[in-house]
Enzyme design. Structure first.
Site, PDB file in Angstrom:
ATOM      1  N   ASP A 106      -5.184  70.889 -17.029  1.00 16.81           N
ATOM      2  CA  ASP A 106      -6.784  70.788 -17.051  1.00 16.81           C
ATOM      3  C   ASP A 106      -6.837  68.911 -16.932  1.00 16.81           C
ATOM      4  O   ASP A 106      -5.766  68.815 -17.670  1.00 16.81           O
ATOM      5  CB  ASP A 106      -7.958  71.192 -17.787  1.00 16.81           C
ATOM      6  CG  ASP A 106      -8.557  72.875 -17.731  1.00 16.81           C
ATOM      7  OD1 ASP A 106      -7.937  73.162 -16.324  1.00 16.81           O
ATOM      8  OD2 ASP A 106      -8.872  72.876 -18.918  1.00 16.81           O
TER       9      ASP A 106
HETATM   10  N1  URA Z   1      -6.674  76.845 -21.552  1.00 21.76           N
HETATM   11  C1  URA Z   1      -7.673  75.011 -20.873  1.00 21.76           C
HETATM   12  O1  URA Z   1      -8.731  75.442 -21.203  1.00 21.76           O
HETATM   13  N2  URA Z   1      -6.980  74.191 -20.068  1.00 21.76           N
HETATM   14  C2  URA Z   1      -5.853  73.774 -20.541  1.00 21.76           C
HETATM   15  O2  URA Z   1      -5.460  72.673 -19.872  1.00 21.76           O
HETATM   16  C3  URA Z   1      -4.888  74.383 -20.789  1.00 21.76           C
HETATM   17  C4  URA Z   1      -5.247  75.799 -21.126  1.00 21.76           C
END
Ligand code: URA
Length: 236
Positions: A106
């Site tokens: 993310d």
């Molecule tokens: N899980 C998440 O919530 N975000 C990420 O970036 C990776 C795994």
């Protein structure tokens, strides 16, 4: 190996754009087995010819593998009209190779991100069937406890009804924990912790399989994976 155009072969190594390379080749700066080759369209087997560029031998590599310490604030995408992407952080030669991120982190997540031009490799890393574990460090609101550990080990049911595979939650104290998952659903770790009433404040990926994020890689920095890294990745 399959035959390939000379200009494509050189472009895959990130030397210059395909257009620039056509001019470079026509200008006589490239040799094939010691002979000047001025035809960009000439088809060759990359593994059975010796290519030199301005006299320097070229070590042809079919696929390329890199790791990045992804900083927060950057999106895991190959292009985006408004936001900076992880590819925008790459030096121009790597950008030209056509490498892409393996899975996604993310915008607000930092840490280990792999980049490659090998689609099969990417699939193998991402697919839950390969059982490649991804380990995250998280800081949460509140304090995760043994009940959360148990719920993670049984497989969290997300608020939208999505069932997650069993995962490991390690309690580190002081609102900190580590989460290990084998799949990569959208916002998975954040949603798993949120479903237990522990919203994530900070999330950082520490490892993929046996491959750990090196401490000396700067945020946004990239490093080519060694053969040993590739073995470590899958042999845990
Ligand atoms: N899980 C998440 O919530 N975000 C990420 O970036 C990776 C795994």
């Amino acid at each position: 190996m399959a035959m390939m155009r000379l200009d494509k072969m050189l472009a895959d190594q990130g030397l210059a754009s395909r257009k620039e390379l056509r001019e470079i080749i026509r200008a006589g700066r490239v040799t094939v087995d010691g002979q000047v080759e001025t035809r960009p369209e000439r088809r060759l087997d990359p593994e059975s010819v010796s290519i030199a560029f301005d006299g320097a031998p070229l070590d042809y590599q079919r696929f390329h593998y890199y790791m990045m310490d992804k900083p927060t604030g950057v999106v895991t995408a190959t292009e985006d009209k408004r936001q900076q992407t992880v590819l925008d952080l790459l030096p121009p030669d790597l950008k030209r190779m056509g490498i892409f991120p393996v899975g996604r982190l993310d915008k607000d997540t930092s840490g280990l991100l792999l980049l490659t031009d090998d689609g099969e490799f990417a699939h193998r890393v991402i697919s839950p069937k390969s059982c490649v574990k991804k380990r995250y460090y998280a800081e949460v609101e509140g304090e995760a406890d043994e009940e959360d550990v148990m719920a993670f080990s049984q497989g969290i049911l997300l608020k939208d009804g999505t069932q997650c595979l069993p995962a490991a939650l390690e309690l580190l104290g002081g609102g900190k924990c580590a989460v290990t998952v084998m799949e990569g659903k959208y916002h998975q770790v954040r949603r798993m912790l949120a479903s237990r009433g522990k919203p994530v404040l900070t999330l950082r990926r520490l490892s993929i399989g046996g491959l750990r994020l090196p401490a000396d890689l700067d945020p946004g920095g990239v490093r080519e994976l060694t053969q040993e890294d590739l073995c470590t990745l899958f042999n845990v």
